[in-house]
Each structure stands twice: as structure tokens, then as C-alpha cells.
Design a protein around this motif. Structure first.
Motif, PDB file in Angstrom:
ATOM      1  N   TYR A  19      54.080  38.874  16.125  1.00 41.71           N
ATOM      2  CA  TYR A  19      53.297  38.027  17.041  1.00 41.71           C
ATOM      3  C   TYR A  19      54.020  36.694  17.262  1.00 41.71           C
ATOM      4  N   GLU A  20      54.443  36.053  16.165  1.00 36.12           N
ATOM      5  CA  GLU A  20      55.151  34.773  16.284  1.00 36.12           C
ATOM      6  C   GLU A  20      56.471  34.954  17.020  1.00 36.12           C
ATOM      7  N   PHE A  21      57.125  36.073  16.797  1.00 37.96           N
ATOM      8  CA  PHE A  21      58.379  36.376  17.471  1.00 37.96           C
ATOM      9  C   PHE A  21      58.165  36.474  18.982  1.00 37.96           C
ATOM     10  N   LEU A  22      57.112  37.188  19.395  1.00 36.70           N
ATOM     11  CA  LEU A  22      56.809  37.323  20.825  1.00 36.70           C
ATOM     12  C   LEU A  22      56.462  35.977  21.446  1.00 36.70           C
ATOM     13  N   LYS A  23      55.717  35.158  20.709  1.00 34.29           N
ATOM     14  CA  LYS A  23      55.343  33.829  21.215  1.00 34.29           C
ATOM     15  C   LYS A  23      56.585  32.969  21.461  1.00 34.29           C
ATOM     16  N   ILE A  32      49.255  41.538  24.504  1.00 33.51           N
ATOM     17  CA  ILE A  32      49.782  42.727  23.828  1.00 33.51           C
ATOM     18  C   ILE A  32      48.917  43.086  22.625  1.00 33.51           C
ATOM     19  N   TYR A  33      48.493  42.082  21.864  1.00 31.79           N
ATOM     20  CA  TYR A  33      47.692  42.345  20.667  1.00 31.79           C
ATOM     21  C   TYR A  33      46.261  42.757  21.038  1.00 31.79           C
ATOM     22  N   ALA A  34      45.760  42.208  22.118  1.00 29.82           N
ATOM     23  CA  ALA A  34      44.439  42.629  22.586  1.00 29.82           C
ATOM     24  C   ALA A  34      44.498  44.087  23.051  1.00 29.82           C
ATOM     25  N   TYR A  35      45.587  44.448  23.730  1.00 35.92           N
ATOM     26  CA  TYR A  35      45.769  45.820  24.211  1.00 35.92           C
ATOM     27  C   TYR A  35      45.858  46.797  23.037  1.00 35.92           C
ATOM     28  N   LYS A  49      46.099  45.986   7.063  1.00 29.85           N
ATOM     29  CA  LYS A  49      47.167  46.794   7.645  1.00 29.85           C
ATOM     30  C   LYS A  49      46.804  47.154   9.084  1.00 29.85           C
ATOM     31  N   VAL A  50      47.822  47.325   9.901  1.00 27.44           N
ATOM     32  CA  VAL A  50      47.596  47.867  11.245  1.00 27.44           C
ATOM     33  C   VAL A  50      47.915  49.355  11.181  1.00 27.44           C
ATOM     34  N   THR A  51      47.227  50.139  11.992  1.00 31.95           N
ATOM     35  CA  THR A  51      47.447  51.586  11.959  1.00 31.95           C
ATOM     36  C   THR A  51      48.813  51.930  12.561  1.00 31.95           C
ATOM     37  N   ILE A  52      49.252  53.144  12.295  1.00 28.88           N
ATOM     38  CA  ILE A  52      50.518  53.610  12.856  1.00 28.88           C
ATOM     39  C   ILE A  52      50.469  53.543  14.381  1.00 28.88           C
ATOM     40  N   GLN A  53      49.339  53.952  14.963  1.00 25.83           N
ATOM     41  CA  GLN A  53      49.214  53.925  16.426  1.00 25.83           C
ATOM     42  C   GLN A  53      49.265  52.498  16.960  1.00 25.83           C
ATOM     43  N   GLN A  54      48.695  51.553  16.236  1.00 27.39           N
ATOM     44  CA  GLN A  54      48.758  50.156  16.666  1.00 27.39           C
ATOM     45  C   GLN A  54      50.189  49.635  16.562  1.00 27.39           C
ATOM     46  N   TYR A  55      50.891  50.022  15.500  1.00 29.41           N
ATOM     47  CA  TYR A  55      52.293  49.623  15.359  1.00 29.41           C
ATOM     48  C   TYR A  55      53.118  50.169  16.522  1.00 29.41           C
ATOM     49  N   ILE A  56      52.902  51.432  16.852  1.00 28.63           N
ATOM     50  CA  ILE A  56      53.621  52.046  17.973  1.00 28.63           C
ATOM     51  C   ILE A  56      53.318  51.303  19.270  1.00 28.63           C
ATOM     52  N   CYS A  57      52.042  50.986  19.473  1.00 25.26           N
ATOM     53  CA  CYS A  57      51.626  50.294  20.691  1.00 25.26           C
ATOM     54  C   CYS A  57      52.278  48.915  20.787  1.00 25.26           C
ATOM     55  N   LEU A  58      52.281  48.160  19.693  1.00 27.87           N
ATOM     56  CA  LEU A  58      52.898  46.831  19.684  1.00 27.87           C
ATOM     57  C   LEU A  58      54.382  46.933  20.034  1.00 27.87           C
ATOM     58  N   SER A  59      55.066  47.876  19.411  1.00 31.24           N
ATOM     59  CA  SER A  59      56.503  48.024  19.629  1.00 31.24           C
ATOM     60  C   SER A  59      56.805  48.420  21.074  1.00 31.24           C
ATOM     61  N   GLN A  60      56.047  49.395  21.591  1.00 29.44           N
ATOM     62  CA  GLN A  60      56.271  49.842  22.960  1.00 29.44           C
ATOM     63  C   GLN A  60      55.988  48.729  23.967  1.00 29.44           C
ATOM     64  N   GLN A  61      54.886  48.016  23.773  1.00 34.78           N
ATOM     65  CA  GLN A  61      54.539  46.934  24.703  1.00 34.78           C
ATOM     66  C   GLN A  61      55.520  45.774  24.608  1.00 34.78           C
ATOM     67  N   GLY A  62      56.021  45.518  23.407  1.00 32.48           N
ATOM     68  CA  GLY A  62      57.033  44.476  23.246  1.00 32.48           C
ATOM     69  C   GLY A  62      58.305  44.811  23.984  1.00 32.48           C
ATOM     70  N   LEU A  63      58.721  46.075  23.901  1.00 30.23           N
ATOM     71  CA  LEU A  63      59.915  46.510  24.624  1.00 30.23           C
ATOM     72  C   LEU A  63      59.727  46.377  26.129  1.00 30.23           C
ATOM     73  N   ILE A  64      58.546  46.767  26.606  1.00 32.60           N
ATOM     74  CA  ILE A  64      58.266  46.690  28.045  1.00 32.60           C
ATOM     75  C   ILE A  64      58.254  45.236  28.507  1.00 32.60           C
ATOM     76  N   ALA A  65      57.553  44.380  27.757  1.00 28.16           N
ATOM     77  CA  ALA A  65      57.417  42.976  28.156  1.00 28.16           C
ATOM     78  C   ALA A  65      58.747  42.232  28.121  1.00 28.16           C
ATOM     79  N   SER A  66      59.581  42.567  27.149  1.00 31.20           N
ATOM     80  CA  SER A  66      60.864  41.858  27.016  1.00 31.20           C
ATOM     81  C   SER A  66      61.927  42.367  27.971  1.00 31.20           C
ATOM     82  N   ASN A  67      61.781  43.633  28.380  1.00 29.01           N
ATOM     83  CA  ASN A  67      62.802  44.277  29.213  1.00 29.01           C
ATOM     84  C   ASN A  67      64.169  44.203  28.539  1.00 29.01           C
TER      85      ASN A  67
END
Length: 351
Positions: A19-23, A32-35, A49-67
Motif C-alpha cells: 500500500y505504501e509502495f503504491l502511494k 485498489i484496496y477497496a476493490y 492476513k489477506v487471502t490468496i485471492q486478495q493478494y492476487i487481486c492486489l498484484s494484478q491491479q498494481g500491475l495494471i495501474a502502474s503499466n
């Protein structure tokens, strides 16, 4: 590794660090975290802990947002040792690099459930083998880049701690960081190779090895750390053991079967054998797995796929030998199954 959504997941400290990294990158961290359905107030509880699916979602959305296809490298290189919680504190109390790597191999799976790290002693060096079995193709490169970059960053941090301690104590100085002889990546050289040069400066790297490995200098691994503290290490490791025991107690039936098959793939020839081992009826076992959204054959196929890929990448065994070790009576049956799993024949995959 096709981890079920019920798996305890990834420590909240990584989600907080991301989260701090994205900020800092001026990306839409809150959105991204709300999503992903993660309440930011959970950052205050280190046991969350965050679930595996939440981890996947964070990583995928981070990749998309950062391009940025190399986001894993950038993020991994910025994960500090304290983000690993008790394991981080244990690493900062180790007697030398060898002990630090052994601890990491023992407990890193608590941090990333799909991660497997093994330290192998060779004649003139140590080899750190890094595997990630998360069954999510969109994160294949990202996950390996995060892990390799974070391991490199951790080793560098321990080296700098050692140097500073020796300088302040006027002890024998440690040379510049040269602990790693070479970093070998399992995939071909990616288009964002320039980021690798920035992340691993002056580091010898090579690609297309079929496995991610770090070749570690023996002399550097055995050199005593000036900050070693056996009492702190004992306390921190006891907390790691406690957490690991809790994970084993709380593991789902699917995870238990997965781990049993991974350790002894030839011991269980089918559902009936596994049911007998677990002291339940075959029908009860099938029903319990169904309730978890899984099935015995699905788990068995996942394990066989992973072991087959590992065997084709790592060993000099023939395809027939690998097929036999995985319980296939005929190599043709193995070839048919492997094509179903990967879309390629074993011989084409091995090229």
C-alpha cells in the motif's frame, strides 16, 4: 500451486508495505484496496492476513495501474526486513549468512504460501533454489521477480548492517557486497531487462535456466555477522515455530492432502489409499473435499503437474523415468496428461 481461497493467506505486513509502495508511486492505492475488499484499519493488527485471492487481486491491479511489467522487481527491492515480521527479526540476529538462508528456507512459506526455497551445498558454493507454485499465469513473472528481488534486498541489508556494526566498533571491515556469484532466472531474458540491471547492479545474471537460482559464495556465507545475537534469535525463531504450528493446525483438508502428495507422490495411488491414511471412508473424504470446492483428482493432478514440470526442468532423467515416478504405467499416458495440463508435450516443454 492452486491454493484454495480458504488458505490463511499472506501476512498483512506485506499488504501494508505494498500500500505504501503504491502511494509513493502516486498510484490509486485506496481504490485498489477497496476493490480487493481490504479494510485499511486491518494494518494495525500484525496477526491479520489477506487471502490468496486478495493478494492476487492486489498484484494484478498494481500491475495494471502502474503499466510497468517489471513492477515485481521494483516492489521486491523495497521490501524491508521488518516486513517479514518475526522472520525478519530472526534474520537480523543470525550468526552468519548460511544460518540466515537456512532460516529463510525453513519459514518463508509462512510468508508466501506458494513459495518453496531450498538451499543446496555444492563443492565450492551454495545454491539457493527458488520456486513459486501459485497457479496464476498473469503473475508468473511478477511473483518470481518480487521474491528474487526481496531476497537480494534482504541479503544486501544484512551485509550493510554488518559493515556499519564493524565500522562503529572499529573491527575488521567487510568488503563490498559480493556474496552472490550469479543469479540465474528460469525464464528467457525479458524486455524490461534494464530494470534487472538497476535492481541487481554489478551482479552477474543469466536467463533461460528452467529454474531460479542464486549461487552463493561459501566464504561469504560462513563469515560471522558482527550483529549476531543468539538470545534474540532464539526468541524470534520460537515465534516463527509457533506461527508455523498454527498454520499446520488450521490447514484445510485440501492443503493437507496436497502436502502429503507432494512429499510422497508414490505412496497414494488414489482416493481410497488417501482415505485409508486419513482414517475416513472414501465417500466422506470426497464429500469433505467437495465442501471445500475441491476434489481429490484435482489436487493429485496439480501435484503431478508441478512435479512433472520440476522433473523436466531440473533433472537429466528420461521422460519415461519421470512418468514412472509419477505413477504413470505408460509414457504415452503421461504425455497425454501433460498436454492437457500445459498444452505442450513433455519433449516440447523440455526444449
Amino acid at each position: 500451486m492452486n491454493l484454495p481461497s480458504t488458505h490463511p493467506g499472506v501476512p498483512i505486513s506485506y499488504a501494508a508495505t505494498f500500500y505504501e509502495f503504491l502511494k509513493k508511486k502516486a498510484l490509486a492505492a485506496d481504490d485498489i484496496y477497496a476493490y480487493a475488499g481490504i479494510d485499511l484499519s486491518r494494518f494495525n493488527n500484525p496477526n491479520e492476513k489477506v487471502t490468496i485471492q486478495q493478494y492476487i487481486c492486489l498484484s494484478q491491479q498494481g500491475l495494471i495501474a502502474s503499466n510497468n511489467p517489471g513492477l515485481g522487481l521494483v516492489f521486491g527491492a523495497q521490501i524491508p526486513l521488518p516486513a517479514h515480521n518475526y522472520l525478519g527479526f530472526a534474520l537480523q540476529s543470525c550468526s552468519n549468512g548460511l544460518q540466515a538462508n537456512q532460516l529463510m528456507c525453513r519459514y518463508m512459506s509462512m510468508r508466501f504460501p506458494s513459495l518453496n526455497i531450498e538451499l543446496i551445498e555444492e563443492a565450492d558454493h551454495y545454491t539457493l533454489v527458488i520456486q513459486d507454485w501459485l497457479d496464476e499465469p498473469s503473475l508468473y513473472l511478477y511473483n518470481l521477480e518480487v521474491v528474487v528481488a526481496s531476497i537480494y534486498k534482504g541479503a544486501l541489508s544484512l551485509h550493510h548492517m554488518d559493515r556499519l556494526q564493524r565500522l562503529s566498533g572499529d573491527e575488521t571491515q567487510v568488503s563490498e557486497f559480493d556474496n552472490i556469484l550469479e543469479i540465474q532466472f528460469e525464464y528467457p531474458r525479458p524486455d524490461h531487462y534494464s530494470l534487472y540491471q538497476e535492481t541487481f547492479p554489478k551482479q552477474l545474471m543469466s536467463f533461460g535456466h528452467g529454474q531460479c537460482r542464486m549461487l552463493l559464495k561459501k566464504e561469504a556465507m560462513l563469515r560471522p555477522f558482527s550483529f549476531a545475537n543468539s538470545s534474540s534469535l532464539q526468541l524470534a525463531e520460537s515465534l516463527c515455530v509457533e506461527e508455523l504450528n498454527n498454520l499446520e493446525i488450521n490447514e484445510t483438508l485440501s492443503e493437507k492432502i496436497y502436502n502429503l502428495l507432494l512429499k510422497s507422490p508414490m505412496e497414494f495411488t488414489g482416493l481410497d489409499d488417501m482415505a485409508m491414511h486419513l482414517n475416513v471412508s472414501s465417500r466422506a473424504l470426497s464429500r469433505a473435499l467437495h465442501d471445500e470446492g475441491s476434489a481429490y483428482q484435482k489436487i493429485a493432478d496439480t501435484v503431478k503437474k508441478q512435479l512433472a514440470i520440476q522433473g523436466l526442468k531440473d533433472s537429466k532423467q528420461t521422460i519415461a523415468q519421470i512418468a514412472y515416478q509419477l505413477g504413470f504405467e505408460q509414457p504415452t499416458n503421461f504425455t497425454r496428461a501433460f498436454k492437457k495440463w500445459t498444452g505442450q508435450s513433455p519433449s516440447a516443454y523440455r526444449l
